[in-house]
Motif scaffolding. Structure first.
Motif, PDB file in Angstrom:
ATOM      1  N   GLY A  10      -0.704  -0.887 -11.937  1.00 29.59           N
ATOM      2  CA  GLY A  10      -0.794  -1.509 -10.618  1.00 29.59           C
ATOM      3  C   GLY A  10       0.197  -0.897  -9.640  1.00 29.59           C
ATOM      4  N   GLU A  11       1.365  -0.531 -10.161  1.00 32.83           N
ATOM      5  CA  GLU A  11       2.385   0.094  -9.302  1.00 32.83           C
ATOM      6  C   GLU A  11       1.889   1.441  -8.772  1.00 32.83           C
ATOM      7  OE1 GLU A  11       6.980   1.724  -9.607  1.00 32.83           O
ATOM      8  OE2 GLU A  11       6.228   0.343 -11.137  1.00 32.83           O
ATOM      9  N   GLN A  12       1.236   2.209  -9.629  1.00 34.34           N
ATOM     10  CA  GLN A  12       0.704   3.503  -9.198  1.00 34.34           C
ATOM     11  C   GLN A  12      -0.392   3.313  -8.148  1.00 34.34           C
ATOM     12  OE1 GLN A  12      -0.298   4.748 -13.183  1.00 34.34           O
ATOM     13  NE2 GLN A  12       1.353   6.274 -13.206  1.00 34.34           N
ATOM     14  N   GLN A  13      -1.232   2.321  -8.331  1.00 38.50           N
ATOM     15  CA  GLN A  13      -2.266   2.021  -7.343  1.00 38.50           C
ATOM     16  C   GLN A  13      -1.646   1.616  -6.014  1.00 38.50           C
ATOM     17  OE1 GLN A  13      -5.125  -0.822  -8.768  1.00 38.50           O
ATOM     18  NE2 GLN A  13      -5.532   0.336 -10.628  1.00 38.50           N
ATOM     19  N   ASP A  14      -0.579   0.840  -6.075  1.00 38.30           N
ATOM     20  CA  ASP A  14       0.115   0.424  -4.852  1.00 38.30           C
ATOM     21  C   ASP A  14       0.656   1.617  -4.081  1.00 38.30           C
ATOM     22  OD1 ASP A  14      -0.443  -2.204  -5.499  1.00 38.30           O
ATOM     23  OD2 ASP A  14       1.578  -2.623  -6.264  1.00 38.30           O
ATOM     24  N   VAL A  15       1.189   2.605  -4.803  1.00 38.37           N
ATOM     25  CA  VAL A  15       1.724   3.806  -4.152  1.00 38.37           C
ATOM     26  C   VAL A  15       0.594   4.556  -3.438  1.00 38.37           C
ATOM     27  CG1 VAL A  15       2.739   6.081  -4.548  1.00 38.37           C
ATOM     28  CG2 VAL A  15       3.698   4.081  -5.677  1.00 38.37           C
ATOM     29  N   LEU A  16      -0.530   4.738  -4.122  1.00 37.57           N
ATOM     30  CA  LEU A  16      -1.646   5.448  -3.494  1.00 37.57           C
ATOM     31  C   LEU A  16      -2.159   4.689  -2.271  1.00 37.57           C
ATOM     32  CD1 LEU A  16      -3.663   6.672  -6.617  1.00 37.57           C
ATOM     33  CD2 LEU A  16      -2.075   7.967  -5.194  1.00 37.57           C
ATOM     34  N   ASN A  17      -2.252   3.373  -2.374  1.00 35.46           N
ATOM     35  CA  ASN A  17      -2.695   2.571  -1.231  1.00 35.46           C
ATOM     36  C   ASN A  17      -1.714   2.648  -0.074  1.00 35.46           C
ATOM     37  OD1 ASN A  17      -5.267   1.399  -1.853  1.00 35.46           O
ATOM     38  ND2 ASN A  17      -4.243   0.215  -3.436  1.00 35.46           N
ATOM     39  N   SER A  18      -0.426   2.712  -0.380  1.00 34.50           N
ATOM     40  CA  SER A  18       0.565   2.807   0.695  1.00 34.50           C
ATOM     41  C   SER A  18       0.452   4.149   1.414  1.00 34.50           C
ATOM     42  CB  SER A  18       1.980   2.600   0.161  1.00 34.50           C
ATOM     43  OG  SER A  18       2.413   3.705  -0.599  1.00 34.50           O
ATOM     44  N   TRP A  19       0.135   5.209   0.663  1.00 34.65           N
ATOM     45  CA  TRP A  19      -0.066   6.515   1.297  1.00 34.65           C
ATOM     46  C   TRP A  19      -1.243   6.465   2.268  1.00 34.65           C
ATOM     47  CZ3 TRP A  19       0.258  10.216  -3.525  1.00 34.65           C
ATOM     48  CH2 TRP A  19       1.573  10.285  -3.960  1.00 34.65           C
ATOM     49  N   LEU A  20      -2.286   5.733   1.911  1.00 32.78           N
ATOM     50  CA  LEU A  20      -3.453   5.646   2.782  1.00 32.78           C
ATOM     51  C   LEU A  20      -3.149   4.872   4.061  1.00 32.78           C
ATOM     52  CD1 LEU A  20      -6.334   4.996   0.233  1.00 32.78           C
ATOM     53  CD2 LEU A  20      -5.754   7.120   1.388  1.00 32.78           C
ATOM     54  N   ARG A  21      -2.253   3.905   3.988  1.00 31.59           N
ATOM     55  CA  ARG A  21      -1.923   3.089   5.157  1.00 31.59           C
ATOM     56  C   ARG A  21      -0.984   3.792   6.131  1.00 31.59           C
ATOM     57  NH1 ARG A  21      -1.692  -0.878   1.140  1.00 31.59           N
ATOM     58  NH2 ARG A  21       0.568  -0.690   1.042  1.00 31.59           N
ATOM     59  N   LYS A  22      -0.172   4.725   5.623  1.00 34.47           N
ATOM     60  CA  LYS A  22       0.804   5.402   6.483  1.00 34.47           C
ATOM     61  C   LYS A  22       0.109   6.417   7.389  1.00 34.47           C
ATOM     62  CE  LYS A  22       4.747   5.128   3.397  1.00 34.47           C
ATOM     63  NZ  LYS A  22       5.731   5.897   2.620  1.00 34.47           N
ATOM     64  N   SER A  23       0.483   6.402   8.643  1.00 36.15           N
ATOM     65  CA  SER A  23      -0.101   7.366   9.582  1.00 36.15           C
ATOM     66  C   SER A  23       0.543   8.744   9.455  1.00 36.15           C
ATOM     67  CB  SER A  23       0.047   6.856  11.020  1.00 36.15           C
ATOM     68  OG  SER A  23       1.411   6.704  11.337  1.00 36.15           O
TER      69      SER A  23
ATOM     70  N   THR B 292       1.128  10.279   6.492  1.00 37.04           N
ATOM     71  CA  THR B 292       0.706  10.953   5.265  1.00 37.04           C
ATOM     72  C   THR B 292      -0.188  12.132   5.627  1.00 37.04           C
ATOM     73  OG1 THR B 292       0.751   8.867   4.058  1.00 37.04           O
ATOM     74  CG2 THR B 292      -0.508  10.656   3.075  1.00 37.04           C
ATOM     75  N   PRO B 293       0.088  13.325   5.094  1.00 39.11           N
ATOM     76  CA  PRO B 293      -0.781  14.469   5.360  1.00 39.11           C
ATOM     77  C   PRO B 293      -2.228  14.178   4.942  1.00 39.11           C
ATOM     78  CG  PRO B 293       1.244  15.174   4.278  1.00 39.11           C
ATOM     79  CD  PRO B 293       1.233  13.673   4.249  1.00 39.11           C
ATOM     80  N   ALA B 294      -3.176  14.690   5.703  1.00 39.08           N
ATOM     81  CA  ALA B 294      -4.596  14.395   5.484  1.00 39.08           C
ATOM     82  C   ALA B 294      -5.057  14.772   4.079  1.00 39.08           C
ATOM     83  CB  ALA B 294      -5.439  15.113   6.529  1.00 39.08           C
TER      84      ALA B 294
END
Length: 46
Positions: free
Chosen positions: A14-27, A29-31
């Motif tokens: 779940g922690e790894q999923q949270d990290v990936l989701n946080s990358w998607l929310r940040k403006s 994060t490289p495309a």
């Protein structure tokens, strides 16, 4: 042919999923990184 089936399984915590989701929310994060994160999250959804 209807589609391909695969025996590949993606497992993550779940922690790894949270990290990936946080990358998607940040403006900032490289495309390319966001695209890979999205693909990984979609792979675990199935």
């Amino acid at each position: 042919m209807q589609g391909r089936s695969s025996n590949i399984q993606v497992k993550m915590t779940g922690e790894q999923q949270d990290v990936l989701n946080s990358w998607l929310r940040k403006s900032t994060t490289p495309a390319g990184l966001a695209k890979r994160a999205r693909a990984i999250l979609m792979a675990i959804a199935f």
